[in-house]
Structures are given as structure tokens and as C-alpha cells.
Design a protein around this motif. Structure first.
Motif, PDB file in Angstrom:
ATOM      1  N   THR A   1       4.326  -0.087  -0.519  1.00  0.00           N
ATOM      2  CA  THR A   1       3.495   0.848  -1.272  1.00  0.00           C
ATOM      3  C   THR A   1       2.095   0.286  -1.488  1.00  0.00           C
ATOM      4  OG1 THR A   1       4.410  -0.063  -3.323  1.00  0.00           O
ATOM      5  CG2 THR A   1       5.443   1.927  -2.443  1.00  0.00           C
TER       6      THR A   1
ATOM      7  N   ASP B   1       4.676  10.363   1.022  1.00  0.00           N
ATOM      8  CA  ASP B   1       4.527  10.292  -0.426  1.00  0.00           C
ATOM      9  C   ASP B   1       5.890  10.421  -1.083  1.00  0.00           C
ATOM     10  OD1 ASP B   1       1.759  10.008  -0.438  1.00  0.00           O
ATOM     11  OD2 ASP B   1       1.433  12.167  -0.377  1.00  0.00           O
TER      12      ASP B   1
ATOM     13  N   HIS C   1       8.082  10.996  -8.157  1.00  0.00           N
ATOM     14  CA  HIS C   1       8.860  10.338  -9.202  1.00  0.00           C
ATOM     15  C   HIS C   1       9.356  11.343 -10.231  1.00  0.00           C
ATOM     16  CE1 HIS C   1       6.775   6.233  -8.305  1.00  0.00           C
ATOM     17  NE2 HIS C   1       7.669   6.577  -7.404  1.00  0.00           N
TER      18      HIS C   1
ATOM     19  N   ARG D   1       3.905   3.682 -14.962  1.00  0.00           N
ATOM     20  CA  ARG D   1       2.985   4.557 -14.226  1.00  0.00           C
ATOM     21  C   ARG D   1       3.204   6.019 -14.608  1.00  0.00           C
ATOM     22  NH1 ARG D   1       2.557   7.027  -9.108  1.00  0.00           N
ATOM     23  NH2 ARG D   1       0.446   6.901  -8.255  1.00  0.00           N
TER      24      ARG D   1
ATOM     25  N   ARG E   1       3.751   8.272  -5.173  1.00  0.00           N
ATOM     26  CA  ARG E   1       3.454   6.939  -4.653  1.00  0.00           C
ATOM     27  C   ARG E   1       3.502   7.008  -3.138  1.00  0.00           C
ATOM     28  NH1 ARG E   1       7.124   1.739  -6.270  1.00  0.00           N
ATOM     29  NH2 ARG E   1       8.719   3.048  -5.301  1.00  0.00           N
TER      30      ARG E   1
END
Length: 298
Positions: free
Chosen positions: A144, A159, A162, A205, A268
Motif C-alpha cells: 500500500t 483500491d 474499508h 485512518r 486504500r
């Protein structure tokens, strides 16, 4: 059309530079430049855009590379092996995070094993994987992190979305996503946190992106594998932020539920990294292309 011109073209396409391609082919840079110009004249279209540091393919160049690469690679393997089936095998050294590599990359590469590719896998965090790649321990690194410097080159792979999840009983106790949406992070303060590391990277995050605040809780359970985190969540130990690909089956089965549905979920990006010039090796180029193609369905 001269196959030598196509071979030079493919080397430039994979190396991203006339200079690096020349070194790989054992030719002078003027010779490589001349061959590319000759091929462009035959096709009547430019194949590369010249830049300060290397070249990038035009759309015509990308299309040509996609069409000729499998056939040139096959011919090269035949000539290199001397028609010896055993010597045609190649070993690819792949490194990446254990969960994504196990559940995404390895199933995608499985068909190549049937055609003679052998695989050696190493799991590790991003920095460790990229350091090992730079040192020559690996051929391809999935991470990542986008590598810095000129030794490594990276291509975006996919991608990863999450999701904040917990067992259904926690969702019922909280009042569901509507309450979390209305009250924000405060509504989650009493839910135990499960993470892969003490720093809680995914949850931190998520909190920063979605709630615009850092988390106040520490990890109740720390397990260095996201698959173990999912099992703890399913068992009711608390909440976690997980990649959607990892928990989709559990969500569909009702074993876990999403505690929040933000308008723009955190993402991410994964990158495929290689040492500059190594995509001139057919087995590395084929695995690289195979992963990129598979990622279109991820």
C-alpha cells in the motif's frame, strides 16, 4: 514485420526508457532509438511520448504491447529453453501482505502455475517488502506504499474499501447505523476495538477520514492478521475496520454488520512494484500483467 523491432519495442515499453532497454538488450541507445523510429514509420503512428525521464506509451503503443507481448514472451521462452521442457520453468518471488496476497494475488496467479511458473511467497509489511524488492530478494512486491527513488517502479493495482463492522448484537445495542451517523464517534466509545497492531492503522485512518477525530480507545484485541481480526469480530469480541473484500461473505451471511455507511468510505490503494527493467523478463511481465488483469474484477 521484423520481430527484432517488436522485441525492442516491448523492452522499451516494459523498461520505460530507451537507455534501460538498451542495457537489457545489449544494444546502444542510438540503435534502440533507431529501431523504435523504424517501427513507428512502418505503423505510421507514434508509439511513445518522450519525456525528461524516460518514455510513456501512447494508446497505440499500449494496444500493440498488449497484443504482441504474450506471443513474443512465448517465443523467447522456447528459444531460451532450447526446447527443454524442464528448463522452461521460471520461479517468481512474490511478497506482500498476508491477507491480500493469500485471498487475491495467489488465486489470480494459480493458472500460471499449470503452465510452468513456480511461485515463492514471502509475507511482510510494506516497507520490509519494498526493501527486499530493492535488494533483489523478490521480483514483485504488493504493498500500500508507492516506492520512492528511481530503482523501483510502481503501478496502481486496485483500491480497497474499508468497512466498520461488528457482530449483530453490538449493532443492536448501539441502535444501528442511523445512530452512529447522528452521534458520530461518541456512539462507539464503549465498543472494544480489535486490530492488527497497537497503532490501529485502519481504525485510526477511518476515524480521521469519517469522523474527523482520532480514536480515544486502545485495542482490546491485537492479532497480526486481518483474518484473525474478522474471526474475533464474528465471535462478538468488538468492532474493527476491515477491507470489504475480506468481510463480504460474513456481511452477506449476517455474521457481521456494518456499523456505519459513510457517503464516501475510506479507500486504500495497492501497488505492484518491481525493480526498473525487470519487466523485460517474460515470467515477471506475465505475472505482472496477469495480476493487473485480475484486479479489474476486484
Amino acid at each position: 514485420m521484423d520481430l527484432a523491432l517488436l522485441r525492442t519495442f516491448l523492452a522499451v515499453h516494459r523498461a520505460g526508457s530507451f537507455t534501460r532497454a538498451a542495457a537489457l538488450l545489449g544494444l546502444s541507445q542510438p540503435a534502440v532509438t533507431g529501431q523504435i523510429r523504424s517501427l513507428e514509420r512502418q505503423l505510421g503512428r507514434p508509439l511513445f511520448l518522450r519525456q525528461a525521464r524516460g518514455v510513456t506509451p501512447t494508446t497505440v503503443g499500449e494496444e500493440l504491447a498488449h497484443k504482441v507481448a504474450p506471443h513474443l514472451d512465448a517465443l523467447l521462452e522456447i528459444t531460451e529453453s532450447g526446447l527443454d521442457e524442464d528448463s522452461a520453468k521460471r520461479t517468481l518471488h512474490l511478497t506482500g501482505p498476508p491477507e491480500f496476497t493469500s485471498l487475491r494475488a495467489l488465486p489470480a496467479l494459480a493458472p500460471l502455475v499449470e503452465h510452468g511458473l513456480t511461485l515463492r511467497i514471502a509475507f511482510g509489511p510494506a516497507e520490509e517488502s519494498l526493501d527486499g524488492l530493492a535488494a533483489g530478494h523478490h521480483d514483485i512486491a504488493i504493498s500500500t506504499h508507492r516506492p520512492r527513488g528511481e530503482l523501483l517502479t510502481a503501478t496502481p493495482l486496485c483500491d480497497e474499501e474499508h468497512v466498520l463492522v461488528a457482530a449483530p448484537r453490538w449493532a443492536a445495542r448501539l441502535g444501528g447505523p442511523a445512530v452512529v451517523r447522528a452521534k458520530g464517534a461518541r456512539s462507539l466509545e464503549r465498543v472494544p476495538v480489535i486490530s492488527v497492531h497497537e497503532s490501529m492503522p485502519l481504525l485510526t485512518r477511518y476515524w480521521s477520514t469519517v469522523f474527523d477525530t482520532p480514536p480515544t480507545a486502545s485495542g482490546a484485541v491485537i492479532a497480526p492478521d486481518l483474518r484473525a481480526v474478522l474471526q474475533c469480530v464474528t465471535a462478538g469480541a468488538g468492532m474493527a475496520v476491515l477491507p470489504r473484500y475480506l468481510c463480504t461473505d460474513a456481511l452477506d451471511a449476517g455474521e457481521v454488520v456494518a456499523l456505519h455507511d459513510p457517503p464516501v468510505p475510506p479507500l486504500r490503494t495497492y501497488f505492484l512494484s518491481v525493480r526498473v527493467g525487470t519487466l523485460a523478463h517474460p515470467h515477471i511481465a506475465r505475472a505482472h500483467e496477469w495480476l493487473l488483469r485480475a484486479a479489474g474484477d476486484w
